[in-house]
Design a protein around this motif. Structure first.
Motif, mmCIF file in Angstrom:
data_model
loop_
_atom_site.group_PDB
_atom_site.id
_atom_site.type_symbol
_atom_site.label_atom_id
_atom_site.label_comp_id
_atom_site.label_asym_id
_atom_site.label_seq_id
_atom_site.Cartn_x
_atom_site.Cartn_y
_atom_site.Cartn_z
ATOM 1 N N LYS A 246 0.858 -1.151 0.178
ATOM 2 C CA LYS A 246 0.116 0.217 -0.029
ATOM 3 C C LYS A 246 0.925 1.351 -0.130
ATOM 4 N N PRO A 247 0.196 2.643 -0.280
ATOM 5 C CA PRO A 247 1.052 3.627 -0.330
ATOM 6 C C PRO A 247 1.490 4.083 1.068
ATOM 7 N N ILE A 248 2.570 4.834 1.262
ATOM 8 C CA ILE A 248 3.046 5.168 2.329
ATOM 9 C C ILE A 248 2.178 5.784 3.292
ATOM 10 N N LEU A 249 1.102 6.322 3.111
ATOM 11 C CA LEU A 249 0.191 7.152 3.816
ATOM 12 C C LEU A 249 -0.475 5.889 4.813
ATOM 13 N N ILE A 250 -0.683 4.718 4.014
ATOM 14 C CA ILE A 250 -1.449 3.597 4.801
ATOM 15 C C ILE A 250 -0.487 2.960 5.485
ATOM 16 N N ARG A 251 0.717 2.800 5.165
ATOM 17 C CA ARG A 251 1.767 2.157 5.748
ATOM 18 C C ARG A 251 2.122 2.772 7.063
ATOM 19 N N LYS A 252 1.767 3.901 7.140
ATOM 20 C CA LYS A 252 2.036 4.657 8.415
ATOM 21 C C LYS A 252 1.103 4.418 9.390
ATOM 22 N N GLU A 253 -0.175 3.937 8.912
ATOM 23 C CA GLU A 253 -1.332 3.955 10.089
ATOM 24 C C GLU A 253 -1.258 2.884 10.952
ATOM 25 N N LYS A 254 -1.498 3.162 12.044
ATOM 26 C CA LYS A 254 -1.701 2.192 13.171
ATOM 27 C C LYS A 254 -3.089 1.445 13.000
ATOM 28 N N LEU B 23 -9.470 8.518 -0.161
ATOM 29 C CA LEU B 23 -8.563 7.771 -0.899
ATOM 30 C C LEU B 23 -9.678 7.082 -2.019
ATOM 31 N N ALA B 24 -8.925 6.104 -2.761
ATOM 32 C CA ALA B 24 -9.454 5.637 -3.780
ATOM 33 C C ALA B 24 -9.923 4.147 -3.571
ATOM 34 N N TYR B 25 -9.873 3.868 -2.168
ATOM 35 C CA TYR B 25 -10.470 2.537 -1.913
ATOM 36 C C TYR B 25 -12.119 2.653 -2.323
ATOM 37 N N ARG B 26 -12.823 1.527 -2.431
ATOM 38 C CA ARG B 26 -14.182 1.426 -2.719
ATOM 39 C C ARG B 26 -15.032 2.054 -1.578
ATOM 40 N N GLU B 27 -14.673 1.861 -0.389
ATOM 41 C CA GLU B 27 -15.342 2.453 0.542
ATOM 42 C C GLU B 27 -15.561 3.745 0.523
ATOM 43 N N SER B 28 -14.455 4.543 -0.013
ATOM 44 C CA SER B 28 -14.422 5.997 -0.181
ATOM 45 C C SER B 28 -15.084 6.290 -1.237
ATOM 46 N N LEU B 29 -15.134 5.691 -2.703
ATOM 47 C CA LEU B 29 -15.670 6.092 -3.804
ATOM 48 C C LEU B 29 -16.938 5.773 -3.680
#
Length: 493
Positions: free
Chosen positions: A264-272, A335-341
């Motif tokens: 996943k992108p860095i934004l997600i990799r940083k999420e706890k 974000l471009a994930y389905r739940e967001s779109l």
């Protein structure tokens, strides 16, 4: 692909939701009949803020009146899943590169970034002879200093305390009116909508009303950044104890607190990983806040029926964007994930059969073109979307590779996009501009977007074609945004 027992459970839940919407019987009082020749239809657009498709499960009156009485688009998306850009798409029928609104704030964000604000769907319908009315949340950062917007006969947007359910200010036809009482903002929108229907129904002209609810958006409090708004929404007092046994649907998804986010992108990799109890409370308050919207939809339908206007009115229900609640370790949108779109989209009105589910990929950009077709108005802009009326009525195809995007961010003194990509019936493709990181998901094989296929060799031709379409659509306008690119190449073996 990663799997879990929750995959099957949640897939069944989504199928059950679609079936519930389709199976609601439309009684003669609810089913819309064909309009009389020469009798132009009314339009009522009802929108929510940050609502997911799954949230419809807790809105039974909306599902019965609009889903059971019309068409449900189960694959509808918001291609720019953030409040202000999505609302700008609604009023212009244009993507952000054309209407100017790329974010909620900043040089290219908020109401101030909207190009030609008076050239909107409201002015087009008004010029076509429609009485018009707006109530609720408008574009972010709009204030009374911007004046009553062109095309609206009645204008009642929230200007202060927009996300405070019981402490808000309305710019009511040119006068600032403060509300510090027990009237929930959702109920204010409903009451004013019902009043407008009663007022406009007595005239010969058709009417267009946009009822813009804030629920289930979180509260933005003084000690939180405006772009966070992480406090749960406040429901109407009568709904404070509703749904005590509800369960957050994302808990049963394999993408919840996704175990391996290395692709996943860095934004997600940083999420706890998120705490289930915190998200459960947020979810429960969200669906409680939607209960008064559900009542508002029912009240709107009843007001139209009482005025003798229901059979000649199109009702459209949707949200500005979706929302993630722990999927991929993320809480929020953009974000471009389905739940967001993905967003709910229900359409009922003359010529639309009751209780049908359409698989067409409709889009927020399509709302203005749909209103134009219904009203016969002349648009003042080249529109990037396409009317969904034919799809709602008869399942007409909507050939669509939709541009999806978010932005901007500052880089070396310039304004750029956060990501851009495309969404099709099968794939989501995204390129993150700052890092060049690419995401590619095959929904047919991986509905929860657990495996990024961007570096998988057998998807190389698919990736190249989706990248080509992204480049073409990134600068498109009008007809070029609706190009039928034909079938995608199949994945190799």
């Amino acid at each position: 692909m990663k799997t879990s027992r929750g995959t099957a459970r949640f897939a069944v839940a989504l199928v059950a939701l679609a079936a519930a919407i389709a199976a609601v019987p439309a009684t003669p009082r609810v089913a819309a009949q064909a309009q009389a020749p020469g009798d132009r239809p009314n339009i009522v657009l009802i929108t929510t803020d940050d609502q997911t498709l799954e949230d419809l499960y807790w809105m039974p009156q909306t599902r019965a009146a609009l889903g059971g009485g019309g068409a449900t688009f189960g694959q509808a998306i918001s291609p720019h899943p953030l409040c202000c850009p999505a609302r700008a798409e609604m009023v212009t029928g244009q993507y952000a590169q054309n209407n100017g609104v790329r974010s909620n704030s900043g040089p290219h964000g908020g109401f101030g970034a909207l190009k030609e604000p008076g050239n909107s769907v409201a002015s087009w319908l008004h010029d076509a002879g429609y009485a018009t009315g707006f109530v609720g949340k408008y574009l972010n950062l709009y204030s009374e200093r911007d004046g009553i917007q062109a095309g609206w006969d009645h204008w009642a947007p929230f200007t202060h305390g927009t996300y405070q359910a019981f402490d808000y200010t309305v710019y009511d036809d040119g006068a600032l009116v403060e509300h510090h009482d027990d009237l929930h903002s959702n109920d204010f929108v409903t009451n004013r909508t019902v009043d407008l229907i009663g007022e406009y129904a007595g005239d010969q002209d058709p009417f267009f009303i946009w009822s813009s609810y804030v629920a289930p958006h979180g509260q933005c409090t003084d000690n939180l950044p405006l772009d966070t708004c992480a406090a749960p929404p406040t429901p109407a007092t009568r709904h404070a104890g509703l749904y005590p046994g509800s369960r957050l649907p994302s808990l049963d998804k394999p993408s919840y607190n996704e175990q391996d986010v290395s692709d996943k992108p860095i934004l997600i990799r940083k999420e706890k990983r998120k705490r289930a109890a915190t998200l459960q409370r947020l979810f429960t308050q969200r669906i409680r806040s939607l209960a008064s919207v559900d009542e508002g939809v029912a009240a709107t339908v009843e007001a139209l029926r009482a005025a003798g206007e229901l059979d000649n009115t199109y009702l459209i229900f949707t949200s500005d964007n979706g929302y993630l609640l722990g999927e991929h370790r993320y809480t929020g949108k953009l974000l471009a994930y389905r739940e967001s779109l993905r967003v709910p989209l229900l359409v009922r009105g003359p010529g639309i059969p009751p209780g049908v589910v359409r698989s067409n990929i409709a889009s927020t950009v399509d709302l203005a073109p749909t209103l134009v077709e219904i009203s016969g108005a002349t648009p003042g802009r080249p529109m990037d979307g396409v009317s969904v009326l034919g799809a709602a009525r008869a399942g007409a195809p909507l050939a669509r590779t939709s541009l999806i995007q978010a932005g901007p961010f500052h880089r070396r003194g310039t304004i750029d996009w956060t990501f851009r990509g495309v969404h099709t019936g099968r794939y989501t493709f995204v390129r993150w501009n700052r890092t060049g990181f690419v995401e590619l998901y095959d929904h047919a094989r991986d509905p929860y977007e657990l495996r990024n296929l961007a570096a998988v060799k057998k998807y190389a031709r698919v990736r190249r074609e989706l990248f080509r379409r992204t480049n073409l659509l990134s600068s498109c306008s009008g007809d070029a945004c609706r190009e039928d690119f034909g079938p995608l190449p199949r994945p190799g073996r």
